[in-house]
Design an enzyme around this catalytic site. Structure first.
Site, PDB file in Angstrom:
ATOM      1  N   PRO A   1      -2.923  13.045 -10.478  1.00 37.61           N
ATOM      2  CG  PRO A   1      -4.130  13.926 -12.275  1.00 37.61           C
ATOM      3  CD  PRO A   1      -3.601  14.493 -11.022  1.00 37.61           C
ATOM      4  CD  GLU A   2       2.595  10.572  -9.089  1.00 39.52           C
ATOM      5  OE1 GLU A   2       3.655  10.066  -9.309  1.00 39.52           O
ATOM      6  OE2 GLU A   2       1.895  10.332  -7.833  1.00 39.52           O
TER       7      GLU A   2
END
Length: 313
Positions: A2-3
DNA sequence: CAGCAGACCTGTTGGC
DNA sequence: TGCCAACAGGTCTGCT
């Protein structure tokens, strides 16, 4: 995995469910989640003190800088608060790593086998269970002190969880300055993509959005940051901010069930990706096949026609 | 101090 | 079907 957009989607979900709620019980199912990827041996006392520190505390809010999340805590009003001096000085820190998920469930739901920690919570909306699920255990949980983070453009320092101490401001924060960060990047003698991925300079950008931003700005990922014009670097930063904002609007990027929000739902930005994961497919602008190279050990996707090595300083 | 390679895990996918 | 290599959204440490 996840960014920034994915972490922000999770943060919003957690904020809805947890703000003002009391953690009635915390249980660690795999002690490695309290360590780091390089310090895996977590002594049993640390598990005990983690669980003890969280029993009965109230969650004030859910905060984020880049990919780092933390929840400032206050004593929940249980009897015998001899540690009143520490109230408001600590937070439950959470990093999703590559495969971490924060999920809200009813307590009688079956546990996913990769569940590493479980928190019973009680709040205005009733009781629920927060579960931290992490296949690869690159994520992290901890009870940490709140400390001043790095200074923003105007010199102000927000309180952050200790593990986020070194993270630079992210593009969604007040005080994030494109010109200031562009000048910092211009001093680095590394590929522009590596500079974007350096969380100390600007936090929140990961492998997907770095590739997307560089494509959008028409900059080749391997170009040395120190050789780019400042205006070019500014354009890259603006592209990163834009693409992450658009991704957030549709819940982030999901390739599979590994990234989901607190309700287990996927995001829809995968269909909008222009280069990431599109090796061999035609460039959306010029139809040249997208190529994949390895840069700094990470898969990097580039249109060699649209992203020529840049005009240099 | 800056920059880079390797390590940390588990699971999936593709080639033979 | 089996086996093995390559790969996966991130970060930390230790070495030049």
């Amino acid at each position: 995995m996840p960014e920034l957009p994915e972490v922000e989607s999770v943060r919003r979900g957690l904020a809805t469910w947890l703000t003002g709620s009391t953690i009635t019980r915390a249980r660690v199912l795999d002690a490695r989640i309290l360590g780091t990827t390089s310090a895996r041996n977590v002594p049993a006392e640390r598990v005990v003190s983690f669980e003890r520190a969280l029993a009965g505390v109230r969650v004030v809010s859910v905060e984020r800088r880049g990919k780092y999340m933390w929840m400032p805590l206050v004593s929940g009003g249980l009897a015998g608060d001899g540690e009143a001096a520490e109230v408001g000085e600590r937070a439950l820190a959470m990093h999703l790593g590559m495969s971490g998920q924060a999920r809200i469930h009813e307590a009688d739901n079956p546990l996913h086998p990769h569940t590493r920690a479980v928190f019973d919570v009680a709040g205005p909306a009733g009781v629920a269970q927060l579960r931290f699920v992490d296949q690869r255990i690159f994520g992290h949980l901890g009870v940490e002190r709140l400390v001043p983070g790095v200074a923003g453009a105007a010199g102000e320092r927000r309180l952050v969880a200790e593990s986020a101490r070194g993270a630079g401001l992210d593009p969604f924060e007040d005080g994030f300055s494109v010109p200031v960060v562009a000048r910092a990047i211009a001093r680095k003698n590394v590929a522009i993509k590596s500079a974007l991925l350096d969380q100390r300079v600007v936090s929140g950008v990961g492998n997907i959005y770095a590739d997307e931003a560089l494509f959008e700005a028409g900059v080749h990922p391997a170009t040395r940051a120190s050789r780019l014009r400042i205006s070019r670097i500014e354009r890259v930063l603006e592209a990163a901010s834009d693409v992450m904002a658009r991704a957030l609007e549709v819940g982030g990027t999901s390739f599979d069930a590994l990234y989901v929000n607190v309700n287990g739902e996927s995001g829809y930005f995968e269909r909008s990706l222009q280069v990431y994961g599109r090796e061999g497919q035609p460039c959306v602008r010029c139809s040249t096949p997208i190529t994949r190279v390895v840069l700094g050990g990470r898969s990097t996707h580039v249109c060699v026609k649209c992203q020529k090595p840049q005009r240099l300083r």
